[in-house]
Design a protein around this motif. Structure first.
Motif, PDB file in Angstrom:
ATOM      1  N   MET A 215      -4.158   8.294  -2.242  1.00 34.74           N
ATOM      2  CA  MET A 215      -3.948   7.809  -0.892  1.00 34.74           C
ATOM      3  C   MET A 215      -3.117   6.531  -0.959  1.00 34.74           C
ATOM      4  O   MET A 215      -3.487   5.574  -1.613  1.00 34.74           O
ATOM      5  CB  MET A 215      -5.303   7.528  -0.246  1.00 34.74           C
ATOM      6  CG  MET A 215      -5.209   6.960   1.143  1.00 34.74           C
ATOM      7  SD  MET A 215      -6.824   6.738   1.875  1.00 34.74           S
ATOM      8  CE  MET A 215      -6.892   4.971   1.895  1.00 34.74           C
ATOM      9  N   THR A 216      -1.981   6.541  -0.312  1.00 37.20           N
ATOM     10  CA  THR A 216      -1.138   5.350  -0.291  1.00 37.20           C
ATOM     11  C   THR A 216      -1.545   4.465   0.871  1.00 37.20           C
ATOM     12  O   THR A 216      -2.036   4.940   1.898  1.00 37.20           O
ATOM     13  CB  THR A 216       0.350   5.729  -0.168  1.00 37.20           C
ATOM     14  OG1 THR A 216       0.524   6.474   1.026  1.00 37.20           O
ATOM     15  CG2 THR A 216       0.800   6.549  -1.366  1.00 37.20           C
ATOM     16  N   LEU A 217      -1.328   3.199   0.688  1.00 37.27           N
ATOM     17  CA  LEU A 217      -1.657   2.236   1.734  1.00 37.27           C
ATOM     18  C   LEU A 217      -0.478   2.099   2.686  1.00 37.27           C
ATOM     19  O   LEU A 217       0.686   2.204   2.287  1.00 37.27           O
ATOM     20  CB  LEU A 217      -1.972   0.871   1.110  1.00 37.27           C
ATOM     21  CG  LEU A 217      -3.177   0.830   0.183  1.00 37.27           C
ATOM     22  CD1 LEU A 217      -3.281  -0.542  -0.474  1.00 37.27           C
ATOM     23  CD2 LEU A 217      -4.449   1.136   0.940  1.00 37.27           C
ATOM     24  N   ALA A 218      -0.776   1.837   3.935  1.00 39.28           N
ATOM     25  CA  ALA A 218       0.271   1.616   4.930  1.00 39.28           C
ATOM     26  C   ALA A 218       0.952   0.278   4.653  1.00 39.28           C
ATOM     27  O   ALA A 218       0.386  -0.595   3.992  1.00 39.28           O
ATOM     28  CB  ALA A 218      -0.333   1.619   6.327  1.00 39.28           C
ATOM     29  N   GLU A 219       2.159   0.119   5.158  1.00 35.32           N
ATOM     30  CA  GLU A 219       2.874  -1.132   4.979  1.00 35.32           C
ATOM     31  C   GLU A 219       2.059  -2.283   5.566  1.00 35.32           C
ATOM     32  O   GLU A 219       1.550  -2.195   6.692  1.00 35.32           O
ATOM     33  CB  GLU A 219       4.232  -1.059   5.671  1.00 35.32           C
ATOM     34  CG  GLU A 219       5.077  -2.278   5.419  1.00 35.32           C
ATOM     35  CD  GLU A 219       6.457  -2.147   6.025  1.00 35.32           C
ATOM     36  OE1 GLU A 219       7.031  -3.194   6.350  1.00 35.32           O
ATOM     37  OE2 GLU A 219       6.938  -1.021   6.177  1.00 35.32           O
ATOM     38  N   GLY A 220       1.891  -3.344   4.798  1.00 35.21           N
ATOM     39  CA  GLY A 220       1.138  -4.507   5.256  1.00 35.21           C
ATOM     40  C   GLY A 220      -0.366  -4.369   5.097  1.00 35.21           C
ATOM     41  O   GLY A 220      -1.119  -5.226   5.547  1.00 35.21           O
ATOM     42  N   GLU A 221      -0.841  -3.302   4.468  1.00 37.39           N
ATOM     43  CA  GLU A 221      -2.275  -3.069   4.295  1.00 37.39           C
ATOM     44  C   GLU A 221      -2.640  -3.275   2.818  1.00 37.39           C
ATOM     45  O   GLU A 221      -1.951  -2.788   1.937  1.00 37.39           O
ATOM     46  CB  GLU A 221      -2.611  -1.642   4.723  1.00 37.39           C
ATOM     47  CG  GLU A 221      -4.070  -1.315   4.745  1.00 37.39           C
ATOM     48  CD  GLU A 221      -4.312   0.082   5.279  1.00 37.39           C
ATOM     49  OE1 GLU A 221      -4.986   0.195   6.306  1.00 37.39           O
ATOM     50  OE2 GLU A 221      -3.823   1.055   4.665  1.00 37.39           O
ATOM     51  N   TYR A 222      -3.711  -4.016   2.584  1.00 39.56           N
ATOM     52  CA  TYR A 222      -4.167  -4.315   1.231  1.00 39.56           C
ATOM     53  C   TYR A 222      -5.627  -3.911   1.101  1.00 39.56           C
ATOM     54  O   TYR A 222      -6.374  -3.928   2.074  1.00 39.56           O
ATOM     55  CB  TYR A 222      -4.034  -5.811   0.926  1.00 39.56           C
ATOM     56  CG  TYR A 222      -2.604  -6.265   0.858  1.00 39.56           C
ATOM     57  CD1 TYR A 222      -1.974  -6.434  -0.363  1.00 39.56           C
ATOM     58  CD2 TYR A 222      -1.872  -6.514   2.017  1.00 39.56           C
ATOM     59  CE1 TYR A 222      -0.653  -6.843  -0.435  1.00 39.56           C
ATOM     60  CE2 TYR A 222      -0.557  -6.925   1.958  1.00 39.56           C
ATOM     61  CZ  TYR A 222       0.048  -7.092   0.734  1.00 39.56           C
ATOM     62  OH  TYR A 222       1.351  -7.489   0.666  1.00 39.56           O
TER      63      TYR A 222
ATOM     64  N   GLN B  83      -9.796 -14.506  -3.724  1.00 39.26           N
ATOM     65  CA  GLN B  83      -9.950 -13.070  -3.962  1.00 39.26           C
ATOM     66  C   GLN B  83      -8.598 -12.460  -4.335  1.00 39.26           C
ATOM     67  O   GLN B  83      -7.551 -12.953  -3.943  1.00 39.26           O
ATOM     68  CB  GLN B  83     -10.519 -12.380  -2.737  1.00 39.26           C
ATOM     69  CG  GLN B  83     -11.925 -12.831  -2.415  1.00 39.26           C
ATOM     70  CD  GLN B  83     -12.446 -12.127  -1.177  1.00 39.26           C
ATOM     71  OE1 GLN B  83     -11.686 -11.594  -0.384  1.00 39.26           O
ATOM     72  NE2 GLN B  83     -13.756 -12.150  -1.017  1.00 39.26           N
ATOM     73  N   THR B  84      -8.648 -11.387  -5.087  1.00 38.80           N
ATOM     74  CA  THR B  84      -7.437 -10.681  -5.497  1.00 38.80           C
ATOM     75  C   THR B  84      -7.508  -9.245  -4.978  1.00 38.80           C
ATOM     76  O   THR B  84      -8.545  -8.582  -5.158  1.00 38.80           O
ATOM     77  CB  THR B  84      -7.343 -10.656  -7.044  1.00 38.80           C
ATOM     78  OG1 THR B  84      -7.385 -11.991  -7.517  1.00 38.80           O
ATOM     79  CG2 THR B  84      -6.068  -9.985  -7.505  1.00 38.80           C
ATOM     80  N   PRO B  85      -6.453  -8.758  -4.352  1.00 37.85           N
ATOM     81  CA  PRO B  85      -6.490  -7.373  -3.876  1.00 37.85           C
ATOM     82  C   PRO B  85      -6.559  -6.398  -5.051  1.00 37.85           C
ATOM     83  O   PRO B  85      -5.987  -6.635  -6.105  1.00 37.85           O
ATOM     84  CB  PRO B  85      -5.173  -7.219  -3.100  1.00 37.85           C
ATOM     85  CG  PRO B  85      -4.318  -8.365  -3.464  1.00 37.85           C
ATOM     86  CD  PRO B  85      -5.188  -9.421  -4.045  1.00 37.85           C
ATOM     87  N   THR B  86      -7.283  -5.299  -4.835  1.00 38.52           N
ATOM     88  CA  THR B  86      -7.373  -4.264  -5.859  1.00 38.52           C
ATOM     89  C   THR B  86      -6.197  -3.297  -5.752  1.00 38.52           C
ATOM     90  O   THR B  86      -5.835  -2.656  -6.722  1.00 38.52           O
ATOM     91  CB  THR B  86      -8.691  -3.482  -5.756  1.00 38.52           C
ATOM     92  OG1 THR B  86      -8.836  -2.972  -4.431  1.00 38.52           O
ATOM     93  CG2 THR B  86      -9.866  -4.364  -6.089  1.00 38.52           C
ATOM     94  N   ARG B  87      -5.613  -3.200  -4.553  1.00 31.73           N
ATOM     95  CA  ARG B  87      -4.420  -2.375  -4.346  1.00 31.73           C
ATOM     96  C   ARG B  87      -3.547  -3.026  -3.286  1.00 31.73           C
ATOM     97  O   ARG B  87      -4.037  -3.664  -2.367  1.00 31.73           O
ATOM     98  CB  ARG B  87      -4.810  -0.975  -3.859  1.00 31.73           C
ATOM     99  CG  ARG B  87      -5.439  -0.144  -4.927  1.00 31.73           C
ATOM    100  CD  ARG B  87      -5.725   1.275  -4.521  1.00 31.73           C
ATOM    101  NE  ARG B  87      -4.987   1.699  -3.340  1.00 31.73           N
ATOM    102  CZ  ARG B  87      -5.245   2.804  -2.677  1.00 31.73           C
ATOM    103  NH1 ARG B  87      -6.195   3.613  -3.058  1.00 31.73           N
ATOM    104  NH2 ARG B  87      -4.570   3.142  -1.607  1.00 31.73           N
ATOM    105  N   ALA B  88      -2.249  -2.818  -3.418  1.00 33.75           N
ATOM    106  CA  ALA B  88      -1.276  -3.337  -2.459  1.00 33.75           C
ATOM    107  C   ALA B  88      -0.372  -2.180  -2.038  1.00 33.75           C
ATOM    108  O   ALA B  88      -0.296  -1.162  -2.735  1.00 33.75           O
ATOM    109  CB  ALA B  88      -0.449  -4.450  -3.078  1.00 33.75           C
ATOM    110  N   PRO B  89       0.308  -2.326  -0.901  1.00 35.46           N
ATOM    111  CA  PRO B  89       1.199  -1.242  -0.474  1.00 35.46           C
ATOM    112  C   PRO B  89       2.358  -1.082  -1.449  1.00 35.46           C
ATOM    113  O   PRO B  89       2.803  -2.034  -2.080  1.00 35.46           O
ATOM    114  CB  PRO B  89       1.679  -1.702   0.909  1.00 35.46           C
ATOM    115  CG  PRO B  89       1.476  -3.165   0.934  1.00 35.46           C
ATOM    116  CD  PRO B  89       0.326  -3.453   0.016  1.00 35.46           C
ATOM    117  N   ALA B  90       2.812   0.143  -1.581  1.00 35.78           N
ATOM    118  CA  ALA B  90       3.968   0.414  -2.452  1.00 35.78           C
ATOM    119  C   ALA B  90       5.223  -0.143  -1.808  1.00 35.78           C
ATOM    120  O   ALA B  90       5.368  -0.175  -0.593  1.00 35.78           O
ATOM    121  CB  ALA B  90       4.112   1.924  -2.644  1.00 35.78           C
ATOM    122  N   GLY B  91       6.115  -0.559  -2.627  1.00 31.66           N
ATOM    123  CA  GLY B  91       7.384  -0.953  -2.069  1.00 31.66           C
ATOM    124  C   GLY B  91       7.710  -2.328  -2.352  1.00 31.66           C
ATOM    125  O   GLY B  91       8.500  -3.041  -2.222  1.00 31.66           O
TER     126      GLY B  91
END
Length: 73
Positions: free
Chosen positions: A1-8, A65-73
């Protein structure tokens, strides 16, 4: 599942990524003691992770805190 732009994605800080919290349940009778029970975390709805936007991400990073996933790009 990819994250939407601007979503972490972050691990839920309320339940520490467990998905549940231990809470005190009041006694049913006057003579009983309160008990500890496990309930689903309201913040992450039991999913152990939070998806947040850019603004909330900046605040979480500022608090260490550190994000576990960031949006691609």
């Amino acid at each position: 599942m990819t994250l939407a732009e601007g979503e972490y994605e972050f691990t839920c800080d309320e339940c520490d990524g467990d998905g549940s919290l231990q809470v005190v349940q009041p006694p049913e009778d006057e003579d009983d003691e309160p008990t500890l029970v496990w309930e689903r975390c309201d913040d992450c709805r039991g999913e152990s992770r939070l998806l947040v936007d850019d603004k909330e991400t900046a605040e979480k990073i500022r608090w260490g805190q550190t994000p576990t996933r960031a949006p691609a790009g």
